[in-house]
Design an enzyme around this catalytic site. Structure first.
Site, PDB file in Angstrom:
ATOM      1  N   GLY A   1       0.827  -1.208   0.000  1.00 43.50           N
ATOM      2  CA  GLY A   1       0.000   0.000   0.000  1.00 43.50           C
ATOM      3  C   GLY A   1       0.858   1.253   0.000  1.00 43.50           C
ATOM      4  O   GLY A   1       0.453   2.285   0.535  1.00 43.50           O
TER       5      GLY A   1
ATOM      6  N   ASN B   1       1.174  -2.403   5.297  1.00 42.97           N
ATOM      7  CA  ASN B   1       0.359  -1.186   5.372  1.00 42.97           C
ATOM      8  C   ASN B   1      -0.944  -1.281   4.575  1.00 42.97           C
ATOM      9  O   ASN B   1      -1.873  -0.526   4.854  1.00 42.97           O
ATOM     10  CB  ASN B   1       1.192   0.002   4.867  1.00 42.97           C
ATOM     11  CG  ASN B   1       0.353   1.253   4.688  1.00 42.97           C
ATOM     12  OD1 ASN B   1      -0.069   1.883   5.656  1.00 42.97           O
ATOM     13  ND2 ASN B   1       0.102   1.625   3.435  1.00 42.97           N
TER      14      ASN B   1
ATOM     15  N   SER C   1      -4.206   0.067  14.269  1.00 37.45           N
ATOM     16  CA  SER C   1      -5.030   1.270  14.398  1.00 37.45           C
ATOM     17  C   SER C   1      -5.463   1.434  15.847  1.00 37.45           C
ATOM     18  O   SER C   1      -5.682   0.446  16.553  1.00 37.45           O
ATOM     19  CB  SER C   1      -6.274   1.164  13.515  1.00 37.45           C
ATOM     20  OG  SER C   1      -7.161   2.248  13.750  1.00 37.45           O
TER      21      SER C   1
ATOM     22  N   TYR D   1     -13.439  -3.292  10.443  1.00 35.79           N
ATOM     23  CA  TYR D   1     -12.125  -2.654  10.458  1.00 35.79           C
ATOM     24  C   TYR D   1     -11.503  -2.704  11.849  1.00 35.79           C
ATOM     25  O   TYR D   1     -10.359  -3.138  12.012  1.00 35.79           O
ATOM     26  CB  TYR D   1     -12.252  -1.203   9.994  1.00 35.79           C
ATOM     27  CG  TYR D   1     -10.954  -0.435  10.035  1.00 35.79           C
ATOM     28  CD1 TYR D   1     -10.009  -0.581   9.027  1.00 35.79           C
ATOM     29  CD2 TYR D   1     -10.681   0.448  11.077  1.00 35.79           C
ATOM     30  CE1 TYR D   1      -8.819   0.119   9.058  1.00 35.79           C
ATOM     31  CE2 TYR D   1      -9.499   1.161  11.110  1.00 35.79           C
ATOM     32  CZ  TYR D   1      -8.563   0.992  10.103  1.00 35.79           C
ATOM     33  OH  TYR D   1      -7.383   1.687  10.144  1.00 35.79           O
ATOM     34  N   SER D   2     -12.247  -2.279  12.862  1.00 34.40           N
ATOM     35  CA  SER D   2     -11.691  -2.244  14.216  1.00 34.40           C
ATOM     36  C   SER D   2     -11.347  -3.650  14.708  1.00 34.40           C
ATOM     37  O   SER D   2     -10.309  -3.858  15.336  1.00 34.40           O
ATOM     38  CB  SER D   2     -12.661  -1.558  15.182  1.00 34.40           C
ATOM     39  OG  SER D   2     -13.924  -2.194  15.179  1.00 34.40           O
TER      40      SER D   2
END
Length: 256
Positions: free
Chosen positions: A17, A95, A147, A164-165
């Protein structure tokens, strides 16, 4: 003496990425400190543009590759190509990432799977294939991009992206587990957990809740392009040789 701790001359880094956003920033700081850089993502054109920019600015060897990190054969082929082109891989930055904003009760299974395929499976596949080369060489640095969303729960008003989390929490534990298993090979495995930065991925959230996110941050601001460079360089260099299995938040204190 201090400069030598952060010197990356003669090292090769692969950044997934790396054609845009935070990955691009990380690739550039590695090149600034002397590393040759391989950049890969699903969008080859972005990688080519970034590789050309880096090579012109810093004079290091830089190459671009197209790769979907969620696909095992893609990963194997790209890692083989990078080793053939550069000789070995000393630093890996996982990434590449995906997200999907939706209420839990409305989130499609396909969206959940897509996020986990990129964020978790992609991190595993890249680490496994690059790790073989690092084990053979007897050293290496793996930096996973997690994150703050994987460290604390957010209200739906701020972030409605449970896939996502959850995936980033998985990346954090993967980091700790792999660090313990590969310490015997002198491979350091750490993770950076960014807070809110202005990127393509966060644009929608920031348009909706940017003021609230800034006001809730102890430093009252978002991360900027330079905020991640120092910790990425630190974890890639000899300065962090006795640090492994750590999740380092770069978030202005939002995880406190």
């Amino acid at each position: 003496m201090t400069t030598s701790l952060f010197d990356l001359k003669g090292k090769t880094a692969i950044v997934t990425g790396g054609g845009s956003g935070l990955g691009r920033d990380i690739a550039k700081v590695f090149a600034e400190y002397g590393a040759n850089v391989a950049i890969c993502s699903r969008k080859l054109e972005n990688c080519q543009d970034t590789a050309t920019e880096i090579e012109n600015e810093y004079g290091v060897k830089t190459m671009a590759y197209e790769c979907d990190v969620s696909q095992e054969e893609h990963v194997k082929r790209i890692v083989e190509s990078v080793i053939a082109d550069f000789g070995q891989i000393d630093i890996l930055v996982n990434n590449s990432g995906a997200t999907w904003g939706e209420k839990v009760e409305d989130m499609p299974l396909a969206a959940w799977n897509k996020v986990f395929d990129v964020n978790v499976t992609g991190t595993f596949l890249m680490s496994r294939e690059v790790g073989k080369n690092m084990i053979s060489n007897g050293s290496g640095k793996i930096i996973n991009i997690g994150s703050v969303a994987g460290m604390k729960a957010e209200s739906g008003e701020v972030l409605n992206a449970i896939g996502y989390s959850s995936s980033k929490a998985a990346v954090h534990h993967f980091t700790r587990d792999l660090a313990k298993k590969w310490a015997e090979h002198d491979i350091n495995v750490n993770a950076i957990a960014p807070g809110f930065f202005e990127t393509k991925m966060t644009r929608g959230v920031l348009e909706k809740s940017g003021d609230k996110i800034r006001n809730n941050n102890p430093m009252k601001r978002l991360g900027d392009p330079d905020s991640l460079k120092g910790i990425a360089l630190f974890l890639a260099s000899n300065a962090s040789s006795f640090i492994t299995g750590q999740i380092i938040a770069v978030d202005g204190g939002s995880s406190l």
